[in-house]
Design a protein around this motif. Sequence first.
Motif, PDB file in Angstrom:
ATOM      1  N   SER A  70       0.816  -1.213   0.000  1.00  0.00           N
ATOM      2  CA  SER A  70       0.000   0.000   0.000  1.00  0.00           C
ATOM      3  C   SER A  70       0.853   1.268   0.000  1.00  0.00           C
ATOM      4  CB  SER A  70      -0.932  -0.005   1.213  1.00  0.00           C
ATOM      5  OG  SER A  70      -1.686   1.186   1.279  1.00  0.00           O
ATOM      6  N   HIS A  71       1.922   1.265   0.765  1.00  0.00           N
ATOM      7  CA  HIS A  71       2.750   2.469   0.886  1.00  0.00           C
ATOM      8  C   HIS A  71       3.934   2.483  -0.082  1.00  0.00           C
ATOM      9  CE1 HIS A  71       0.641   3.889   4.473  1.00  0.00           C
ATOM     10  NE2 HIS A  71       0.663   2.649   4.923  1.00  0.00           N
ATOM     11  N   TRP A  72       4.319   1.307  -0.574  1.00  0.00           N
ATOM     12  CA  TRP A  72       5.451   1.213  -1.493  1.00  0.00           C
ATOM     13  C   TRP A  72       5.057   0.344  -2.685  1.00  0.00           C
ATOM     14  CZ3 TRP A  72       9.456   4.119   0.636  1.00  0.00           C
ATOM     15  CH2 TRP A  72       9.390   4.363   2.003  1.00  0.00           C
ATOM     16  N   PRO A  73       4.131   0.789  -3.526  1.00  0.00           N
ATOM     17  CA  PRO A  73       3.594  -0.093  -4.579  1.00  0.00           C
ATOM     18  C   PRO A  73       4.535  -0.314  -5.756  1.00  0.00           C
ATOM     19  CG  PRO A  73       2.623   2.097  -4.756  1.00  0.00           C
ATOM     20  CD  PRO A  73       3.489   2.119  -3.529  1.00  0.00           C
ATOM     21  N   SER A  74       5.571   0.478  -5.890  1.00  0.00           N
ATOM     22  CA  SER A  74       6.451   0.374  -7.061  1.00  0.00           C
ATOM     23  C   SER A  74       7.621  -0.573  -6.848  1.00  0.00           C
ATOM     24  CB  SER A  74       6.986   1.765  -7.443  1.00  0.00           C
ATOM     25  OG  SER A  74       5.915   2.657  -7.719  1.00  0.00           O
ATOM     26  N   TRP A  75       7.615  -1.297  -5.715  1.00  0.00           N
ATOM     27  CA  TRP A  75       8.741  -2.164  -5.406  1.00  0.00           C
ATOM     28  C   TRP A  75       8.244  -3.578  -5.132  1.00  0.00           C
ATOM     29  CZ3 TRP A  75      13.211   0.343  -6.287  1.00  0.00           C
ATOM     30  CH2 TRP A  75      13.195   1.738  -6.216  1.00  0.00           C
ATOM     31  N   ARG A  76       9.146  -4.526  -5.240  1.00  0.00           N
ATOM     32  CA  ARG A  76       8.828  -5.935  -5.017  1.00  0.00           C
ATOM     33  C   ARG A  76       9.239  -6.336  -3.606  1.00  0.00           C
ATOM     34  NH1 ARG A  76      11.838 -10.631  -6.395  1.00  0.00           N
ATOM     35  NH2 ARG A  76      13.382  -9.244  -7.364  1.00  0.00           N
ATOM     36  N   TRP A  77       8.355  -7.142  -2.950  1.00  0.00           N
ATOM     37  CA  TRP A  77       8.576  -7.553  -1.575  1.00  0.00           C
ATOM     38  C   TRP A  77       8.455  -9.080  -1.488  1.00  0.00           C
ATOM     39  CZ3 TRP A  77      10.302  -3.451   0.913  1.00  0.00           C
ATOM     40  CH2 TRP A  77       9.905  -2.190   0.472  1.00  0.00           C
ATOM     41  N   PRO A  78       9.532  -9.804  -1.748  1.00  0.00           N
ATOM     42  CA  PRO A  78       9.463 -11.266  -1.712  1.00  0.00           C
ATOM     43  C   PRO A  78       9.240 -11.790  -0.294  1.00  0.00           C
ATOM     44  CG  PRO A  78      11.714 -10.547  -2.047  1.00  0.00           C
ATOM     45  CD  PRO A  78      10.863  -9.326  -2.144  1.00  0.00           C
ATOM     46  N   ARG A  79       8.530 -12.894  -0.213  1.00  0.00           N
ATOM     47  CA  ARG A  79       8.139 -13.434   1.087  1.00  0.00           C
ATOM     48  C   ARG A  79       9.351 -13.859   1.919  1.00  0.00           C
ATOM     49  NH1 ARG A  79       3.512 -15.995   3.224  1.00  0.00           N
ATOM     50  NH2 ARG A  79       4.019 -17.436   4.914  1.00  0.00           N
ATOM     51  N   GLU A  80      10.321 -14.522   1.282  1.00  0.00           N
ATOM     52  CA  GLU A  80      11.448 -15.053   2.035  1.00  0.00           C
ATOM     53  C   GLU A  80      12.236 -13.944   2.723  1.00  0.00           C
ATOM     54  OE1 GLU A  80      10.774 -15.649  -1.049  1.00  0.00           O
ATOM     55  OE2 GLU A  80      10.117 -17.760  -1.067  1.00  0.00           O
ATOM     56  N   ARG A  81      12.459 -12.857   2.017  1.00  0.00           N
ATOM     57  CA  ARG A  81      13.269 -11.787   2.594  1.00  0.00           C
ATOM     58  C   ARG A  81      12.482 -11.014   3.656  1.00  0.00           C
ATOM     59  NH1 ARG A  81      17.071  -8.404  -1.299  1.00  0.00           N
ATOM     60  NH2 ARG A  81      17.561  -7.695   0.814  1.00  0.00           N
ATOM     61  N   VAL A  82      11.173 -10.845   3.456  1.00  0.00           N
ATOM     62  CA  VAL A  82      10.363 -10.156   4.470  1.00  0.00           C
ATOM     63  C   VAL A  82      10.312 -10.973   5.757  1.00  0.00           C
ATOM     64  CG1 VAL A  82       8.055  -9.311   5.023  1.00  0.00           C
ATOM     65  CG2 VAL A  82       9.013  -8.899   2.763  1.00  0.00           C
TER      66      VAL A  82
END
Length: 294
Positions: A139-151
């Motif tokens: 929602s706050h950073w829609p232009s980036w990718r957030w992979p599950r493993e790293r999160v």
Amino acid sequence: RGHWTADRGRVACDHSRRRTRSTPTAAGSTMRPPYRRLSLLATALLVATALPSSTAARWPDAGDRASAVVTLFAAGVTTAAIAAAEGCTVRRVQQIVAEAGMQPPALPLHPQFEAVVQYEMLRHGPNYGFNMLLGALLSHWPSWRWPRERVVAEMRRVDPVAYEARRQWATRRIQRGVYFAPHFFYSLHIDLACKIQEYHVYCAAAQDGCTRAIIGLTALSDKMPITVYEQFFEPIARVHGLPDQVVTDKGNEWRLLAFACFLAARLAQRLGGRLPHRFTSSQHNVSAAASLST
């Protein structure tokens, strides 16, 4: 049934005369004449042959729109923005992109990935799991990718205590727990069944936690606290004594029973340790509920 005009002559106004002439059948019903059915079939064939299977024929402006959608999508514009610019739905944009054989570009990772995840975790607190934290990141950073493993790795690194507590809580909800009752009357589970309360019948049951024995099973005419205590709990206490702990749900019918348990524990000077009575939810008071269902 009509009127005269100066320039058009007589105009018929009776719409009933315009109806298609019907052909009577032997059963007395009517059906369309053969030439009418042939004309409908010919029209359908003409329409089918006139429409090719290309996208441009299905959509009047599909040619221009498809080229614009492909150009914008190749430039990195999102499907929602393309749909708003072209005046169509997001689903239509996705169809055009799929027909063109294009794939959405992979979003890059944020250059300060760890700092952003840590900021969102501190902003929302330890109650946010991965799904809720991912929703906040998107929602706050829609232009980036957030992979599950790293999160998940970052959540474990920043607050390992909260992560393990949440994981163990989920494990306890999924896996079967261990019930502890080392001796008789360590816990006494009591519940009421109100399935036939329309007939003023309430079934009260008490079950021992250790032996699973049914200690009491009584039909009551109402569930007033004084009735539950005098006709159900007091006879059990006279025969078996007071249990270490009585477990009930949060109904008001157990208030007098709870007061009697705490008063008896105070008079016996049993201070500290387990509470003489414990209120819990109906889902957790499964022993008495199971005895009532059987």
